[in-house]
Write a protein that holds these residues in place. Structure first.
Motif, PDB file in Angstrom:
ATOM      1  N   ILE A  49       0.859  -1.181   0.000  1.00  0.00           N
ATOM      2  CA  ILE A  49       0.000   0.000   0.000  1.00  0.00           C
ATOM      3  C   ILE A  49       0.894   1.228   0.000  1.00  0.00           C
ATOM      4  CG2 ILE A  49      -1.794   1.273   1.221  1.00  0.00           C
ATOM      5  CD1 ILE A  49      -2.655  -1.449   2.434  1.00  0.00           C
ATOM      6  N   GLU A  50       0.728   2.021  -1.036  1.00  0.00           N
ATOM      7  CA  GLU A  50       1.499   3.256  -1.203  1.00  0.00           C
ATOM      8  C   GLU A  50       0.676   4.417  -0.634  1.00  0.00           C
ATOM      9  OE1 GLU A  50       3.335   5.872  -4.915  1.00  0.00           O
ATOM     10  OE2 GLU A  50       2.326   3.976  -5.310  1.00  0.00           O
ATOM     11  N   ASN A  51       1.376   5.446  -0.154  1.00  0.00           N
ATOM     12  CA  ASN A  51       0.653   6.628   0.285  1.00  0.00           C
ATOM     13  C   ASN A  51       1.304   7.884  -0.252  1.00  0.00           C
ATOM     14  OD1 ASN A  51       2.773   6.143   2.342  1.00  0.00           O
ATOM     15  ND2 ASN A  51       1.947   8.018   3.223  1.00  0.00           N
ATOM     16  N   LYS A  52       0.495   8.930  -0.332  1.00  0.00           N
ATOM     17  CA  LYS A  52       1.014  10.245  -0.695  1.00  0.00           C
ATOM     18  C   LYS A  52       0.292  11.274   0.160  1.00  0.00           C
ATOM     19  CE  LYS A  52      -2.080  11.488  -4.514  1.00  0.00           C
ATOM     20  NZ  LYS A  52      -2.150  11.966  -5.896  1.00  0.00           N
ATOM     21  N   VAL A  53       0.973  12.378   0.379  1.00  0.00           N
ATOM     22  CA  VAL A  53       0.434  13.472   1.182  1.00  0.00           C
ATOM     23  C   VAL A  53       0.526  14.736   0.343  1.00  0.00           C
ATOM     24  CG1 VAL A  53       0.723  14.805   3.312  1.00  0.00           C
ATOM     25  CG2 VAL A  53       1.178  12.347   3.308  1.00  0.00           C
ATOM     26  N   GLU A  54      -0.560  15.485   0.296  1.00  0.00           N
ATOM     27  CA  GLU A  54      -0.584  16.735  -0.465  1.00  0.00           C
ATOM     28  C   GLU A  54      -1.126  17.864   0.409  1.00  0.00           C
ATOM     29  OE1 GLU A  54      -3.132  16.021  -3.809  1.00  0.00           O
ATOM     30  OE2 GLU A  54      -1.544  15.061  -4.955  1.00  0.00           O
ATOM     31  N   ARG A  55      -0.649  19.056   0.120  1.00  0.00           N
ATOM     32  CA  ARG A  55      -1.230  20.256   0.740  1.00  0.00           C
ATOM     33  C   ARG A  55      -2.254  20.784  -0.252  1.00  0.00           C
ATOM     34  NH1 ARG A  55      -0.578  22.346   5.423  1.00  0.00           N
ATOM     35  NH2 ARG A  55      -0.225  24.452   4.690  1.00  0.00           N
ATOM     36  N   VAL A  56      -3.489  20.888   0.190  1.00  0.00           N
ATOM     37  CA  VAL A  56      -4.565  21.361  -0.682  1.00  0.00           C
ATOM     38  C   VAL A  56      -5.312  22.492   0.016  1.00  0.00           C
ATOM     39  CG1 VAL A  56      -4.857  19.178  -1.914  1.00  0.00           C
ATOM     40  CG2 VAL A  56      -6.157  19.591   0.161  1.00  0.00           C
ATOM     41  N   LYS A  57      -5.867  23.371  -0.803  1.00  0.00           N
ATOM     42  CA  LYS A  57      -6.598  24.500  -0.257  1.00  0.00           C
ATOM     43  C   LYS A  57      -8.087  24.164  -0.223  1.00  0.00           C
ATOM     44  CE  LYS A  57      -6.757  29.497  -0.560  1.00  0.00           C
ATOM     45  NZ  LYS A  57      -6.308  30.669  -1.320  1.00  0.00           N
ATOM     46  N   ARG A  58      -8.670  24.237   0.965  1.00  0.00           N
ATOM     47  CA  ARG A  58     -10.100  23.988   1.146  1.00  0.00           C
ATOM     48  C   ARG A  58     -10.666  25.080   2.037  1.00  0.00           C
ATOM     49  NH1 ARG A  58      -9.954  17.777   1.560  1.00  0.00           N
ATOM     50  NH2 ARG A  58      -9.542  17.308  -0.616  1.00  0.00           N
ATOM     51  N   ARG A  59     -11.730  25.690   1.559  1.00  0.00           N
ATOM     52  CA  ARG A  59     -12.396  26.761   2.309  1.00  0.00           C
ATOM     53  C   ARG A  59     -11.425  27.865   2.712  1.00  0.00           C
ATOM     54  NH1 ARG A  59     -15.564  22.594   6.050  1.00  0.00           N
ATOM     55  NH2 ARG A  59     -16.871  21.703   4.429  1.00  0.00           N
ATOM     56  N   GLY A  60     -10.515  28.171   1.801  1.00  0.00           N
ATOM     57  CA  GLY A  60      -9.582  29.258   2.028  1.00  0.00           C
ATOM     58  C   GLY A  60      -8.380  28.927   2.890  1.00  0.00           C
ATOM     59  N   GLN A  61      -8.271  27.692   3.348  1.00  0.00           N
ATOM     60  CA  GLN A  61      -7.135  27.293   4.188  1.00  0.00           C
ATOM     61  C   GLN A  61      -6.453  26.073   3.585  1.00  0.00           C
ATOM     62  OE1 GLN A  61      -7.772  26.966   8.391  1.00  0.00           O
ATOM     63  NE2 GLN A  61      -9.493  28.378   8.345  1.00  0.00           N
ATOM     64  N   TYR A  62      -5.160  25.988   3.826  1.00  0.00           N
ATOM     65  CA  TYR A  62      -4.418  24.817   3.370  1.00  0.00           C
ATOM     66  C   TYR A  62      -4.505  23.725   4.418  1.00  0.00           C
ATOM     67  CZ  TYR A  62      -2.543  27.335  -0.579  1.00  0.00           C
ATOM     68  OH  TYR A  62      -2.432  28.023  -1.752  1.00  0.00           O
ATOM     69  N   ILE A  63      -4.764  22.524   3.943  1.00  0.00           N
ATOM     70  CA  ILE A  63      -4.791  21.353   4.821  1.00  0.00           C
ATOM     71  C   ILE A  63      -3.894  20.280   4.223  1.00  0.00           C
ATOM     72  CG2 ILE A  63      -7.147  21.841   5.611  1.00  0.00           C
ATOM     73  CD1 ILE A  63      -7.989  19.416   3.815  1.00  0.00           C
ATOM     74  N   THR A  64      -3.564  19.296   5.025  1.00  0.00           N
ATOM     75  CA  THR A  64      -2.798  18.155   4.556  1.00  0.00           C
ATOM     76  C   THR A  64      -3.779  17.028   4.259  1.00  0.00           C
ATOM     77  OG1 THR A  64      -0.919  18.799   5.905  1.00  0.00           O
ATOM     78  CG2 THR A  64      -0.956  16.526   5.142  1.00  0.00           C
ATOM     79  N   ALA A  65      -3.741  16.510   3.040  1.00  0.00           N
ATOM     80  CA  ALA A  65      -4.628  15.425   2.632  1.00  0.00           C
ATOM     81  C   ALA A  65      -3.793  14.180   2.363  1.00  0.00           C
ATOM     82  CB  ALA A  65      -5.399  15.822   1.385  1.00  0.00           C
ATOM     83  N   SER A  66      -4.230  13.054   2.913  1.00  0.00           N
ATOM     84  CA  SER A  66      -3.528  11.779   2.744  1.00  0.00           C
ATOM     85  C   SER A  66      -4.327  10.861   1.832  1.00  0.00           C
ATOM     86  CB  SER A  66      -3.348  11.081   4.093  1.00  0.00           C
ATOM     87  OG  SER A  66      -2.543  11.856   4.945  1.00  0.00           O
ATOM     88  N   TYR A  67      -3.612  10.166   0.958  1.00  0.00           N
ATOM     89  CA  TYR A  67      -4.222   9.243   0.004  1.00  0.00           C
ATOM     90  C   TYR A  67      -3.453   7.925   0.023  1.00  0.00           C
ATOM     91  CZ  TYR A  67      -6.137  13.595  -1.771  1.00  0.00           C
ATOM     92  OH  TYR A  67      -6.768  14.808  -1.870  1.00  0.00           O
ATOM     93  N   TYR A  68      -4.167   6.840  -0.254  1.00  0.00           N
ATOM     94  CA  TYR A  68      -3.570   5.501  -0.266  1.00  0.00           C
ATOM     95  C   TYR A  68      -3.969   4.769  -1.540  1.00  0.00           C
ATOM     96  CZ  TYR A  68      -2.607   6.446   4.590  1.00  0.00           C
ATOM     97  OH  TYR A  68      -2.144   7.017   5.746  1.00  0.00           O
ATOM     98  N   LYS A  69      -3.077   3.844  -1.963  1.00  0.00           N
ATOM     99  CA  LYS A  69      -3.297   3.069  -3.178  1.00  0.00           C
ATOM    100  C   LYS A  69      -2.733   1.668  -2.972  1.00  0.00           C
ATOM    101  CE  LYS A  69      -0.980   4.607  -6.749  1.00  0.00           C
ATOM    102  NZ  LYS A  69      -0.520   5.174  -8.033  1.00  0.00           N
ATOM    103  N   LEU A  70      -3.508   0.658  -3.372  1.00  0.00           N
ATOM    104  CA  LEU A  70      -3.097  -0.747  -3.247  1.00  0.00           C
ATOM    105  C   LEU A  70      -2.425  -1.201  -4.534  1.00  0.00           C
ATOM    106  CD1 LEU A  70      -3.218  -3.453  -1.650  1.00  0.00           C
ATOM    107  CD2 LEU A  70      -5.410  -3.855  -2.803  1.00  0.00           C
ATOM    108  N   HIS A  71      -1.285  -1.872  -4.388  1.00  0.00           N
ATOM    109  CA  HIS A  71      -0.576  -2.483  -5.518  1.00  0.00           C
ATOM    110  C   HIS A  71      -0.503  -3.986  -5.261  1.00  0.00           C
ATOM    111  CE1 HIS A  71       0.922   1.296  -7.154  1.00  0.00           C
ATOM    112  NE2 HIS A  71       1.116   1.658  -5.909  1.00  0.00           N
TER     113      HIS A  71
END
Length: 72
Positions: A49-71
């Protein structure tokens, strides 16, 4: 028979194989308050299981979003 949270997360990732799945989706689908811990359990069981973390802007603020992917 109820599936464990690990099994539910694995099912979600399997259905979306090789596609990124957000942490909130995994939490909602599994009922887990700590899906990252469940991911760790699945990795120890041999799942890739791979993961990535991105900084994304939501409702005018930056948050850290985590995503996962199965290989497999």
């Amino acid at each position: 028979m109820n599936k464990t949270q690990n099994e539910q997360i694995l099912r979600v990732l399997s259905r979306r194989r090789n596609k990124w799945v957000g942490l909130p989706t995994l939490a909602r689908e599994s009922g887990s308050l700590s899906p990252a811990t469940r991911i760790s359990n699945l990795r120890r069981a041999g799942h890739k299981i791979e993961n990535k973390v991105e900084r994304v802007k939501r409702r005018g603020q930056y948050i850290t979003a985590s995503y996962y992917k199965l290989h497999e």
